[in-house]
Design a protein around this motif. Sequence first.
Motif, PDB file in Angstrom:
ATOM      1  N   SER A  95      36.243  47.895  41.982  1.00 31.36           N
ATOM      2  CA  SER A  95      36.088  46.493  42.379  1.00 31.36           C
ATOM      3  C   SER A  95      37.257  45.651  41.886  1.00 31.36           C
ATOM      4  O   SER A  95      37.786  44.806  42.616  1.00 31.36           O
ATOM      5  CB  SER A  95      34.766  45.938  41.823  1.00 31.36           C
ATOM      6  N   LEU A  96      37.664  45.872  40.645  1.00 37.37           N
ATOM      7  CA  LEU A  96      38.810  45.139  40.104  1.00 37.37           C
ATOM      8  C   LEU A  96      40.080  45.466  40.878  1.00 37.37           C
ATOM      9  O   LEU A  96      40.879  44.581  41.199  1.00 37.37           O
ATOM     10  CB  LEU A  96      38.992  45.480  38.627  1.00 37.37           C
ATOM     11  N   ALA A  97      40.252  46.749  41.198  1.00 36.23           N
ATOM     12  CA  ALA A  97      41.448  47.160  41.939  1.00 36.23           C
ATOM     13  C   ALA A  97      41.463  46.543  43.337  1.00 36.23           C
ATOM     14  O   ALA A  97      42.512  46.114  43.825  1.00 36.23           O
ATOM     15  CB  ALA A  97      41.502  48.684  42.036  1.00 36.23           C
ATOM     16  N   ALA A  98      40.299  46.465  43.988  1.00 35.80           N
ATOM     17  CA  ALA A  98      40.225  45.853  45.317  1.00 35.80           C
ATOM     18  C   ALA A  98      40.613  44.372  45.245  1.00 35.80           C
ATOM     19  O   ALA A  98      41.322  43.853  46.121  1.00 35.80           O
ATOM     20  CB  ALA A  98      38.812  46.010  45.882  1.00 35.80           C
ATOM     21  N   PHE A  99      40.162  43.707  44.187  1.00 39.45           N
ATOM     22  CA  PHE A  99      40.530  42.304  43.992  1.00 39.45           C
ATOM     23  C   PHE A  99      42.040  42.159  43.834  1.00 39.45           C
ATOM     24  O   PHE A  99      42.664  41.263  44.418  1.00 39.45           O
ATOM     25  CB  PHE A  99      39.812  41.747  42.766  1.00 39.45           C
ATOM     26  N   TRP A 100      42.642  43.059  43.043  1.00 38.71           N
ATOM     27  CA  TRP A 100      44.091  42.997  42.847  1.00 38.71           C
ATOM     28  C   TRP A 100      44.846  43.218  44.146  1.00 38.71           C
ATOM     29  O   TRP A 100      45.861  42.587  44.404  1.00 38.71           O
ATOM     30  CB  TRP A 100      44.545  44.029  41.823  1.00 38.71           C
ATOM     31  N   VAL A 101      44.364  44.178  44.966  1.00 42.72           N
ATOM     32  CA  VAL A 101      45.042  44.456  46.237  1.00 42.72           C
ATOM     33  C   VAL A 101      45.109  43.192  47.081  1.00 42.72           C
ATOM     34  O   VAL A 101      46.166  42.805  47.583  1.00 42.72           O
ATOM     35  CB  VAL A 101      44.323  45.583  47.008  1.00 42.72           C
ATOM     36  N   VAL A 102      43.958  42.532  47.240  1.00 38.65           N
ATOM     37  CA  VAL A 102      43.911  41.305  48.033  1.00 38.65           C
ATOM     38  C   VAL A 102      44.812  40.238  47.415  1.00 38.65           C
ATOM     39  O   VAL A 102      45.605  39.582  48.099  1.00 38.65           O
ATOM     40  CB  VAL A 102      42.462  40.785  48.143  1.00 38.65           C
ATOM     41  N   GLN A 103      44.696  40.062  46.099  1.00 38.33           N
ATOM     42  CA  GLN A 103      45.479  39.038  45.401  1.00 38.33           C
ATOM     43  C   GLN A 103      46.971  39.275  45.570  1.00 38.33           C
ATOM     44  O   GLN A 103      47.751  38.341  45.827  1.00 38.33           O
ATOM     45  CB  GLN A 103      45.105  39.041  43.923  1.00 38.33           C
ATOM     46  N   ARG A 104      47.411  40.513  45.436  1.00 39.89           N
ATOM     47  CA  ARG A 104      48.838  40.811  45.474  1.00 39.89           C
ATOM     48  C   ARG A 104      49.389  40.819  46.897  1.00 39.89           C
ATOM     49  O   ARG A 104      50.566  40.477  47.109  1.00 39.89           O
ATOM     50  CB  ARG A 104      49.106  42.143  44.771  1.00 39.89           C
ATOM     51  N   VAL A 105      48.568  41.206  47.868  1.00 39.70           N
ATOM     52  CA  VAL A 105      49.019  41.140  49.266  1.00 39.70           C
ATOM     53  C   VAL A 105      49.161  39.688  49.697  1.00 39.70           C
ATOM     54  O   VAL A 105      50.126  39.303  50.353  1.00 39.70           O
ATOM     55  CB  VAL A 105      48.043  41.897  50.189  1.00 39.70           C
TER      56      VAL A 105
END
Length: 340
Positions: A325-335
């Motif tokens: 879940s944290l990694a998915a949040f980072w993906v969206v944030q960084r994209v």
Amino acid sequence: MTCGWRLLLVLLLALAAPASHAHEVRPGYLQVQEVSTDVYDVLWKVPARGEYRLSLYVRLPDSCQGKPSHGTFVADAFVERWQAKCPGGLVGKTLGIDGLSATRTDVLARVERLDGTTQTVRLTPERVSFEVTAAPGGLEVARTYLVLGVEHILLGVDHLLFVLGLLFLVGSWKRLVATVTAFTVAHSITLAAATLGWVHVSQAPVEATIALSVMFVAAEILHAAQGKPGLAARAPWVVAFVFGLLHGFGFAGALRGVGLPEKDVPLALLMFNVGVEVGQLLFIAGVVAFFSLVTRLIRRGRTGEHGPWYTESMIRTPVAYVVGSLAAFWVVQRVVAFWA
């Protein structure tokens, strides 16, 4: 709730709290370059986010003349450049960072002389100033970059969560050694290549893809728990090597941000890499010790007719969901940051 589950909950909360701000704490960078007798070019990079910069300011000796007239926001930093004239030079004088004691940020300070030699110092909230010396030694450079490497990996929560995911998949000490070695070799290659300028990769896509790698290992943990092991479970060293190449570019981005001493590039690069490995091994040792304690405490609980009431997946699955879940949040944030 048993003591074992309380400890597990504490771990999950500990991962969640800092992880939502991966790489939030970044070092500042001060470069003072002697360009002629008693004249210095000053470069000051302050960690920033958006239009907000940390309230950190360079303190030169009182005898120095010159100060910054303006600065610009560049990526995640606020950059100031100016020229200072310091009668009598800087040797034996003190340089410092005002406001540093009120932060959790470090500053890497580098003084470059006309003859090409450098003095590199790491400043912290506990050590906000240093004295400029005439002849710096390699030991100081080695110590500075070693500590910088340890700090970077321990503050790089996304890197640590990737390693944590691999730990859940290895299954034995032999496979653990092979996996860690593969990850080390891979990120050492790209760290050196990118830092020395042999390979040029945009940092924003690298950071987003690192987050994707964390999502991948989290999904692999869930598949393994369901009895459908994927490539990461069958050959974790292969996954560790492939994604290790990617993580090496992430490490290189941090190292480029603070720079390398011109006359001690091999030493600084080596010690930064050693520091990353030391930090990684400290993390692995801490995780193994923690989960050994949790498992021991759980086994003290009641058992049923068919053995212990818990299964290993009861520990792995919640951790995998939190990490994913944290990694998915980072993906969206960084994209999204690509177009910010």
